[in-house]
Design a protein around this motif. Structure first.
Motif, PDB file in Angstrom:
ATOM      1  N   ALA A 158      33.297  60.206   5.767  1.00 38.83           N
ATOM      2  CA  ALA A 158      32.329  59.255   5.202  1.00 38.83           C
ATOM      3  C   ALA A 158      32.407  57.917   5.935  1.00 38.83           C
ATOM      4  N   GLU A 159      33.608  57.474   6.225  1.00 40.51           N
ATOM      5  CA  GLU A 159      33.756  56.188   6.918  1.00 40.51           C
ATOM      6  C   GLU A 159      33.107  56.233   8.305  1.00 40.51           C
ATOM      7  N   ALA A 160      33.159  57.413   8.950  1.00 43.87           N
ATOM      8  CA  ALA A 160      32.514  57.539  10.267  1.00 43.87           C
ATOM      9  C   ALA A 160      30.998  57.336  10.132  1.00 43.87           C
ATOM     10  N   VAL A 161      30.432  57.853   9.057  1.00 43.90           N
ATOM     11  CA  VAL A 161      28.992  57.671   8.825  1.00 43.90           C
ATOM     12  C   VAL A 161      28.688  56.189   8.560  1.00 43.90           C
ATOM     13  N   PHE A 162      29.530  55.549   7.740  1.00 44.40           N
ATOM     14  CA  PHE A 162      29.288  54.119   7.455  1.00 44.40           C
ATOM     15  C   PHE A 162      29.334  53.313   8.753  1.00 44.40           C
ATOM     16  N   ALA A 163      30.268  53.676   9.637  1.00 41.81           N
ATOM     17  CA  ALA A 163      30.379  52.945  10.900  1.00 41.81           C
ATOM     18  C   ALA A 163      29.097  53.108  11.714  1.00 41.81           C
ATOM     19  N   HIS A 164      28.564  54.318  11.720  1.00 43.06           N
ATOM     20  CA  HIS A 164      27.312  54.560  12.448  1.00 43.06           C
ATOM     21  C   HIS A 164      26.167  53.733  11.854  1.00 43.06           C
ATOM     22  N   LEU A 165      26.101  53.703  10.519  1.00 45.17           N
ATOM     23  CA  LEU A 165      25.011  52.965   9.864  1.00 45.17           C
ATOM     24  C   LEU A 165      25.153  51.464  10.095  1.00 45.17           C
ATOM     25  N   LEU A 166      26.384  50.990  10.088  1.00 44.44           N
ATOM     26  CA  LEU A 166      26.610  49.562  10.343  1.00 44.44           C
ATOM     27  C   LEU A 166      26.142  49.200  11.758  1.00 44.44           C
ATOM     28  N   GLU A 167      26.351  50.133  12.675  1.00 39.77           N
ATOM     29  CA  GLU A 167      25.920  49.889  14.037  1.00 39.77           C
ATOM     30  C   GLU A 167      24.389  49.892  14.127  1.00 39.77           C
ATOM     31  N   LEU A 168      23.798  50.893  13.456  1.00 35.74           N
ATOM     32  CA  LEU A 168      22.333  50.974  13.421  1.00 35.74           C
ATOM     33  C   LEU A 168      21.732  49.710  12.820  1.00 35.74           C
ATOM     34  N   GLY A 169      22.396  49.208  11.782  1.00 33.73           N
ATOM     35  CA  GLY A 169      21.836  48.086  11.039  1.00 33.73           C
ATOM     36  C   GLY A 169      22.412  46.746  11.454  1.00 33.73           C
ATOM     37  N   ASP A 170      23.092  46.729  12.582  1.00 32.68           N
ATOM     38  CA  ASP A 170      23.605  45.464  13.092  1.00 32.68           C
ATOM     39  C   ASP A 170      24.464  44.759  12.048  1.00 32.68           C
ATOM     40  N   GLY A 171      25.383  45.524  11.445  1.00 34.25           N
ATOM     41  CA  GLY A 171      26.289  44.924  10.473  1.00 34.25           C
ATOM     42  C   GLY A 171      25.840  45.040   9.028  1.00 34.25           C
ATOM     43  N   SER A 172      24.625  45.551   8.812  1.00 31.57           N
ATOM     44  CA  SER A 172      24.134  45.704   7.441  1.00 31.57           C
ATOM     45  C   SER A 172      23.907  47.177   7.138  1.00 31.57           C
ATOM     46  N   ALA A 182      29.263  68.613   2.310  1.00 28.86           N
ATOM     47  CA  ALA A 182      29.873  67.832   1.226  1.00 28.86           C
ATOM     48  C   ALA A 182      30.110  66.389   1.694  1.00 28.86           C
ATOM     49  N   ALA A 183      30.613  66.235   2.919  1.00 27.05           N
ATOM     50  CA  ALA A 183      30.919  64.892   3.416  1.00 27.05           C
ATOM     51  C   ALA A 183      29.640  64.070   3.611  1.00 27.05           C
ATOM     52  N   GLN A 184      28.573  64.724   4.059  1.00 29.12           N
ATOM     53  CA  GLN A 184      27.297  64.000   4.201  1.00 29.12           C
ATOM     54  C   GLN A 184      26.779  63.564   2.834  1.00 29.12           C
ATOM     55  N   GLU A 185      26.889  64.447   1.853  1.00 28.90           N
ATOM     56  CA  GLU A 185      26.464  64.078   0.494  1.00 28.90           C
ATOM     57  C   GLU A 185      27.213  62.818   0.057  1.00 28.90           C
ATOM     58  N   LEU A 186      28.509  62.855   0.236  1.00 29.92           N
ATOM     59  CA  LEU A 186      29.358  61.731  -0.154  1.00 29.92           C
ATOM     60  C   LEU A 186      28.946  60.466   0.608  1.00 29.92           C
ATOM     61  N   ALA A 187      28.848  60.586   1.916  1.00 30.48           N
ATOM     62  CA  ALA A 187      28.609  59.413   2.757  1.00 30.48           C
ATOM     63  C   ALA A 187      27.222  58.827   2.539  1.00 30.48           C
ATOM     64  N   PHE A 188      26.204  59.671   2.529  1.00 31.22           N
ATOM     65  CA  PHE A 188      24.836  59.156   2.395  1.00 31.22           C
ATOM     66  C   PHE A 188      24.658  58.507   1.019  1.00 31.22           C
TER      67      PHE A 188
END
Lengths: 553, 332, 137
Positions: free
Chosen positions: A407-421, A238-244
């Protein structure tokens, strides 16, 4: 609770007064708001922020279902365009105002009915569209300035949108008058549903072109519906659905801002599509968290100032994967529980699955029971009398916070992957297999739990007595559809101006090569010449290439 | 033995005549090891030594398969008959494996190409034997070039890729990929670098990092007397950009090896390595057998009782090993 | 000789539902098999090529598009035409009433929704064993 801090300056009484004022501004349904036993109930209970107040954890409308029930939208489409047209006109005659179109698999994948890939799939899971002629048939004798049309299509969305525009034009309706939604959420295709054509970056360019075009010419059109449903069906938590899903939403917002669009104008026309699965409180927490996260990010990260751009509006569908082929009638109970969760989660519209879907396309009777299930929730249970009736319950609030935290943990990971984007992070996550890997892990874990009996699925690994007694009537699509559609396509191809088609297709390829040009006008030209979905797609593929995912199992 | 010899002979003859299915079977026999594999090695060895062996390695997700797929599209157009051996790790727990490299090659490869997937533990002879065996078979039946693709994670994988005539190391921008590659020992074996996903931010940085590391010649060990410096090819494997340049670099490296006599050196070294690996495997199998027999168990017991030193026991067993008349075959 | 089973897993046609096939890939790997994973959008011709190059012992297809009655028999036929005598196993949304027709068409095993991990592994092992007993080359 952290969400309260946002409006901490406002006293509870002031928030309550503001809520009451907002409620009074919206008319309520003409039904008594009391229990079955005659006890009158208030429109909301508990603490602020109330429904309709930022960050909308408790709902986007102040009175929620007191003012208006959710839309009971049942998705339809099968056979040829003319078959579906008959269904549409029937719906409109009975007071419907929205048309929801399902396309067949070849159309979804940008293949024509006469492609070898399409064998056995034409008109099966939705309507077959090859050329403008099919869209003209699909909406024949329907005033497109007066209906709202929803089209569930992603890979070839630009072509289908162009066909809809031209079909309307031919009946004297201009793009400015058209209202509706096109799913057009390509990112989740790479993550879950796998109905992609081009690689992610060129696909994003097509979507940006569509956003620009619709913003300029189609003020009543929703150019994208961000869909978590398929992510969940592919096996996510459920959390992955929300976050992605929300991350994909942020990615589109970033792409639109980069293309020079106004986040307020664009943001208010975004909508979402979630899954409602079986874990009752987890689902409710997920939907409440979605609204809170979206509102905060739109306001704080993307600088939206328009309230409408903060609101996460969504459609919900019950979980197709939760349906079992064993003792299929049990699915009616599953769907009812999921529908109730969606409503308590504050959905704007709902599709309920039919109990026989684990085995085949739904039969007419099963579809009717599914719709009746929604009507029972709406009219018999009393849950619609109070906005966010579960708000303030410790477990519900904890679950909402927990969903947000994950969800916020996933966003943090993606921000890191995308260098802030987030946009770049999502691209990277698609290419390095992050999303599909996470989803595959979750799906495998679930499967092992069912296998070991740690997780009970009634009728599958427990309570299996009676598994042989099922008597379900399955719907089969006749072979005629494919033959009719092939004849129709051949006729259209023989009647069109081949040279004009060729020139128009070259125009599409030329435009694709120029990243600064908008593809929509070139696609519209090709559509007017009756170029097919696949021909136009191939003209772009020459430049964009075709996406093949790497094996992440 | 005769029966193995018979099957191996028939299948080899058919594969040599161009039967793709027989080649598929032949590769299984080689991978499995044992008498049939030995017979095939005997049959294939005289026919081999013609193909250019190209190793492609790099971190997971660097785009090796896609890049290989692009070469598979390009090479048949230039009248080459390429073969690919794609090596993927097995699960250390169950020995099973998911081999997914074909996905990004299949669409592009034509009839004249051949792709085979191999799991690191899917055979009993060890990767160091199975890979040369499979490459020899491709070579013998006329495939050229023969590309071996491995994930550059473990020492064995690096060794396998590094034992090629030409070794290509693929890195991607960001993530300190070049640094990781260095740590994994990939830089020492690289004859050519590819910076894949070159449209990505950080691609220029990756290139610069590599140049820097190449400048420190002690790191590379590659800048040889003839002045060869590994070139860096910028590529976007997804749309095929850079595949031409990569192939050009491979061809140039081949010319360089031939002109300087290093080709023969490398092949000599590779064959020597194969003999050593084989010998090693046989010796280990023999040692295991000797340890398990009555005398072996007795000596081990004495060592455990502190009545004999481990060195003495080993020396006694080695003596037995060398004088033993039993067949020297591995267990296969 | 107890060789490791090599099985090809693929989806034929346009259907993109790959949750099931990915779970099956892991189940078979964990049972010690080598899975050659071809994934989505495969053709029968492509699967035949992979089967012969990989010397596969079986082909597993996952189907969720109601096209199994046309696609599965086509797969069996394509393998036979290429003289590849290996079993075809299908899984996915297959109504019980279609099982007989699929078996008649030469499909070695049909795994419906909800088949357990053990059932999947057993079906593959038995199909491979049967085929090699049945005089495969």
């Amino acid at each position: 609770m952290s969400s309260a801090a946002v409006d901490s300056a406002e006293s509870a009484a002031a928030a309550r007064a503001r809520w009451e004022a907002a409620c009074q501004a919206t008319p309520t349904r003409a039904v008594p708001f009391e229990t079955m036993s005659g006890v009158p109930v208030d429109g909301v209970y508990g603490d602020p922020p109330f429904p309709g107040q930022f960050p909308y954890t408790r709902g986007i409308h102040p009175a929620m279902y007191r003012s208006r029930l959710w839309t009971m939208r049942m998705f339809a489409g099968f056979g040829t365009a003319l078959d579906t047209n008959r269904r549409f006109r029937e719906l409109l005659k009975h007071g419907g105002t929205g048309l929801s179109t399902a396309f067949d698999m070849p159309t979804l994948m940008g293949r024509d009915s006469d492609s070898p890939w399409s064998l056995g799939e034409v008109g099966r899971a939705g309507v077959a569209v090859d050329t403008l002629a099919d869209v003209e048939d699909l909406f024949r004798d329907i005033d497109l300035s007066r209906v709202s049309t929803s089209m569930t299509i992603n890979g070839p969305a630009a072509v289908l949108l162009a066909m809809y525009i031209v079909a309307a034009e031919k009946t004297g309706v201009v793009p400015e008058q058209l209202s509706g939604t096109i799913q057009n959420d390509i990112l989740k295709e790479y993550q879950a549903q796998k109905e992609y054509i081009y690689p992610p970056r060129p696909s994003m360019r097509i979507i940006t072109d569509m956003i620009r075009y619709t913003t300029a010419h189609m003020p009543r059109w929703h150019p994208i519906s961000i869909s978590g449903y398929h992510i969940r069906e592919a096996g996510s938590t459920a959390a992955q659905e929300l976050a992605f899903t929300l991350a994909n939403g942020f990615a589109y917002v970033e792409a639109a801002i980069a293309a020079g669009e106004d986040v307020n104008a664009f943001g208010r026309r975004l909508s979402f599509f979630f899954n409602s699965h079986l874990d009752f409180f987890e689902e409710i927490g997920k939907l409440r968290a979605a609204r809170r996260i979206w509102a905060r990010w739109m306001k704080d990260h993307y600088g939206a100032t328009n309230e409408k751009a903060w609101m996460c509006r969504f459609h919900t569908q019950t979980a197709g994967v939760s349906l079992t082929a064993q003792q299929p009638e049990n699915n009616i109970a599953r769907v009812a529980i999921q529908a109730l969760a969606a409503v308590l989660g504050g959905t704007q519209s709902l599709h309920t699955d039919s109990y026989d879907e684990a085995m085949a396309l739904p039969s007419e009777k099963a579809v009717r029971i599914a719709l009746r299930t929604q009507q029972i929730v709406a009219h018999e249970t009393g849950v619609t009398n109070v906005a966010d009736p579960l708000g303030g319950a410790p477990f519900v609030e904890w679950m909402t916070d927990e969903m947000e935290r994950q969800a916020e943990a996933v966003f943090a990971h993606l921000l890191e992957l995308g260098d802030g984007s987030i946009l770049e992070g999502v691209f990277q996550g698609i290419e390095n297999g992050y999303f599909v890997g996470e989803i595959a892990d979750a799906a495998y874990r679930y499967e092992r739990e069912v296998n070991s009996g740690r997780r009970i699925v009634v009728g599958v690994n427990r309570f299996t007595e009676g598994n042989d007694e099922t008597d379900v009537n399955l719907l089969r699509i006749e072979e005629d559809t494919e033959r009719d559609q092939l004849e129709r396509l051949a006729r259209v191809k023989s009647e069109r101006n081949d040279r004009a088609v060729q020139e128009a297709l070259e125009g599409v390829t030329r435009t694709a090569r120029d990243p600064s040009a908008n593809l929509m006008p070139a696609i519209l030209t090709a559509v007017r010449e009756y170029a097919t979905v696949e021909e136009i797609g191939t003209a772009m593929e020459q430049v964009f290439g075709r996406y093949v995912e790497r094996a992440v199992v | 033995m005769t029966q193995h010899g018979h099957e191996a002979d028939t299948v080899f003859a058919r594969a040599l005549a161009g039967d793709r299915r027989a080649l598929g079977r032949l590769l299984s026999l080689v991978e499995r090891g044992g008498p049939a594999a030995e017979r095939i090695t005997e049959l294939a060895h005289p026919h081999s030594g013609r193909a250019h062996i190209v190793g492609i390695t790099g971190a997971p997700g660097a785009g090796k398969s896609t890049l290989t797929g692009q070469l598979m599209r390009l090479l048949p157009e230039r009248s080459f008959r390429p073969a690919v051996l794609a090596v993927d790790p097995s699960s250390p727990l169950t020995g099973g494996a998911i081999l997914g490299d074909r996905i990004r090659m299949d669409d592009l490869a034509g009839e004249s190409a051949f792709i085979r997937s191999m799991a690191t533990r899917g055979h009993s002879g060890g990767l160091a034997l199975a890979v040369p065996g499979a490459l020899r078979v491709f070579d013998a039946v006329g495939y050229d070039p023969v590309i071996v693709e491995t994930v550059g994670v473990g020492q064995v994988e690096v060794d396998v890729a590094g034992a090629a005539d030409t070794t290509v190391v693929v890195v991607t921008p960001g993530w300190g990929d070049a640094v990781q590659a260095n740590k994994a020992g990939l830089l020492e074996v690289a004859d050519i670098f590819v910076v894949n996903k070159a449209d990505r931010p950080g691609a220029a940085d990756a290139r610069r990092d590599l140049e820097l590391m190449l400048d420190l010649s002690h790191v590379t060990g590659q800048e040889d007397a003839a002045g060869y410096r590994p070139p860096i090819v910028m590529a976007q494997a997804l749309d095929g950009t850079g595949a031409d340049a990569l192939w050009e670099a491979v061809a140039e490296h081949r010319s360089h090896l031939e002109a300087t006599g290093q080709m023969a050196d490398r092949r000599r070294r590779r064959l020597r390595l194969e003999v050593i690996s084989r010998l090693d495997q046989m010796a280990q199998a023999q040692a295991a057998a000797v340890l398990a027999d009555d005398v072996g168990r007795q000596l081990l017991g004495e060592v455990e009782q502190r009545q004999m030193a481990p060195t003495t026991a080993a020396a006694r067993l080695a003596e037995r090993l060398l004088t033993d008349r039993r067949s020297g075959r591995g267990t296969g | 000789m107890q060789d490791r089973i090599r099985i090809i897993l693929a989806k034929l046609g346009l259907d993109g539902h790959d949750r099931g096939i990915k779970v099956v890939a892991r189940i078979l790997r964990d049972a010690g098999m080598e899975v050659i994973y071809l994934g989505l959008r495969q053709t029968t011709a492509g699967i035949v090529t992979a089967a012969l190059e990989e010397d596969a012992d079986a082909v597993g297809l996952s189907m969720h598009n109601a096209g199994h009655l046309t696609l599965a028999p086509a797969m069996v036929k394509a393998l036979r035409e290429a003289d590849l005598n290996i079993p075809v196993i299908i899984g996915g949304i297959i109504p019980d009433e279609d099982r007989e027709r699929l078996t008649e068409a030469g499909v070695a095993a049909v795994l419906g929704p909800g088949a357990s991990a053990e059932e999947v592994v057993q079906a593959v092992r038995q199909a491979v064993a049967r085929q090699s007993d049945g005089g495969a080359s």
